[in-house]
Design a protein around this motif. Structure first.
Motif, short mmCIF file in Angstrom:
data_model
loop_
_atom_site.label_atom_id
_atom_site.label_comp_id
_atom_site.label_asym_id
_atom_site.label_seq_id
_atom_site.Cartn_x
_atom_site.Cartn_y
_atom_site.Cartn_z
N PHE A 139 -21.26 30.87 29.33
CA PHE A 139 -20.82 32.03 27.64
C PHE A 139 -22.22 32.11 26.77
O PHE A 139 -22.17 31.53 26.27
N THR B 226 -23.06 37.13 21.21
CA THR B 226 -23.12 38.29 21.15
C THR B 226 -24.38 39.05 19.80
O THR B 226 -25.20 39.09 20.09
N HIS C 253 -27.93 34.83 23.76
CA HIS C 253 -27.90 35.32 24.49
C HIS C 253 -29.33 35.08 25.34
O HIS C 253 -29.80 34.84 25.94
N LEU D 193 -21.56 40.76 32.90
CA LEU D 193 -20.77 40.24 32.30
C LEU D 193 -19.37 40.34 32.54
O LEU D 193 -18.78 41.71 33.44
N HIS D 194 -18.27 39.43 31.95
CA HIS D 194 -17.48 38.78 33.12
C HIS D 194 -16.17 38.52 32.59
O HIS D 194 -16.98 37.88 30.91
N ASP D 195 -14.90 39.11 32.01
CA ASP D 195 -13.84 38.69 31.26
C ASP D 195 -12.82 37.26 30.72
O ASP D 195 -12.70 37.35 31.68
N TYR D 196 -13.48 36.66 29.89
CA TYR D 196 -12.89 34.69 30.29
C TYR D 196 -11.30 34.98 29.96
O TYR D 196 -10.71 34.19 30.01
N PHE E 271 -13.24 34.93 22.49
CA PHE E 271 -13.36 36.33 23.25
C PHE E 271 -12.96 38.29 23.04
O PHE E 271 -13.57 38.83 23.27
N HIS F 232 -15.45 38.92 20.21
CA HIS F 232 -16.60 39.71 20.74
C HIS F 232 -17.20 39.09 20.28
O HIS F 232 -18.84 38.75 20.58
N ASP G 191 -19.76 36.00 25.62
CA ASP G 191 -19.75 36.63 26.11
C ASP G 191 -20.30 36.09 27.46
O ASP G 191 -20.91 35.25 27.46
N HIS H 271 -21.70 35.60 30.70
CA HIS H 271 -22.50 36.15 32.02
C HIS H 271 -22.27 35.16 33.48
O HIS H 271 -22.50 34.52 33.54
#
Ligand SMILES: C[S@@+](CC[C@H](N)C(=O)[O-])C[C@H]1O[C@@H](n2cnc3c(N)ncnc32)[C@H](O)[C@@H]1O
Length: 336
Positions: free
Chosen positions: A231, A234, A257, A276-279, A320, A323, A326, A328
């Motif tokens: 991560f 952002t 990033h 992108l993925h959700d932690y 997270f 935001h 993020d 990755h």
């Protein structure tokens, strides 16, 4: 004593850090429901503004610069060399991944979600079966073991800075894992066909990033792939939340990033995938497992350590949710 620390933390490191540190040092285990809600439920806009603005940007970066003077490996050992049995209480049982999983729906277990993640990474690695693979920051050897169990025949090597992880990977999984710092030491055994890292590049400090991508590039065969999950920030170069994260990873600092992508491209990599993925579901799952195993956890670690992890998971969830960062997954290719 606790009050003095609260006041000095508030002045120097801001209210978020001060409150987190105060709660970690309370004389009883944190209440699971109150604690999760305390960190994650929405606050008034005034409180949000104070939390996001104090300490001011200049003080934040001076503090972070001072933290970055510390020996990075000590911060890593302090976080991971707690107790393997303690981590086993909340990590998925079969592979012990301590990184963001892939939940397809809410009712899935962390076991299934970690398998989805490993399958996703496996697909990105694009393997024939005999490639030589290096895992940077391999933890308890989860991905290497997953590869073995899925029939990979090529040589597998992992690097970690945690002695406890290395002992587990050797003794329990019979894996080739070395105590080697992938930032400062040479990549023994190069060249590799694939270099993978899952949740390790977060520990690379800003000034070391380009040099690290250069090492990965040099260690790969032409046409080789580097697959990373990590991560990165952002919105802001140094949000107040990264000051608070020093409580859990002293001496580590995230970057925006694009800093990763720019550095990788400068050394010659072609980026062929960035998803992108959700932690958040993973953090919530670890929290629930830790809470469910509270009595055993308190036999394995002291109260402060237990409360530290009880605080780390909801604070990271918030990180997270707001935001600030993020997660990755990226594929980098060394051109032929
Ligand atoms: C969050 S854990 C992830 C472990 C594993 N990849 C997984 O998915 O469970 C981060 C790992 O990075 C390792 N690490 C961090 N900085 C490192 C460095 N400079 N050299 C070697 N390992 C490092 C830690 O020891 C730890 O094993």
């Amino acid at each position: 004593m606790k009050l003095l620390r609260l006041i000095s933390d508030t002045i120097v490191r801001g209210p978020l850090y001060a409150i987190a540190n105060y709660r970690i040092h309370t004389s009883a285990p944190l209440d699971p429901t109150e604690n999760w809600q305390f960190w994650t439920k929405p606050k008034s806009s005034l409180l949000e503004w104070i939390a996001r603005s104090y300490p001011p940007a200049a003080v934040r970066s001076t503090y972070i610069d001072a933290m970055l003077e510390r020996e990075h490996s000590q911060g890593i050992e302090a976080h991971y060399d707690v107790s393997n049995d303690f981590y086993a209480l909340f990590l998925n049982h079969k592979y012990r991944f301590y990184t963001c999983a892939e939940f397809h729906h809410d009712t899935e277990t962390i076991e299934t979600a970690q398998t989805h993640k490993a399958e996703y990474l496996l697909s990105l690695l694009n393997l024939q079966g005999d490639e030589k693979i290096l895992d940077l920051g391999c933890g308890w050897g989860a991905m290497l073991k997953f590869l073995q169990d899925h029939g990979h025949r090529g040589e597998l090597t992992g690097f970690t800075l945690s002695r406890e992880q290395q002992i587990y990977a050797h003794q329990e999984l019979n894996l080739n894992v070395a105590l080697s710092n992938f930032i400062t030491e040479n990549f023994e055994g190069a060249p590799y066909d694939r270099v993978i890292s899952i949740g390790a590049l977060e520990h690379v400090r800003p000034k070391e990033i380009e040099q690290m991508y250069q090492k990965i590039y040099d260690a790969l065969v032409p046409g080789g792939l580097a697959v990373h999950q990590f991560f990165s920030l952002t919105r802001e170069v140094c949000p107040t939340s990264v000051v608070m994260l020093q409580l859990f990873f002293p001496g580590s600092m995230l970057v925006m990033h694009h800093v990763h992508l720019d550095a990788a491209q400068r050394v010659g990599f072609e980026i062929s995938h960035d998803s992108l993925h959700d932690y958040r579901p993973t953090l919530r799952a670890w929290y629930e497992r830790l809470v469910a195993n509270k009595s055993r956890a308190l036999e394995l670690v002291n109260l402060e350590t237990f409360n530290r992890y009880m605080t780390f998971f909801p604070i990271s969830w918030l990180f997270f949710q707001q935001h600030d960062a993020d997660l990755h997954r990226i594929v980098m290719r060394k051109p032929v």
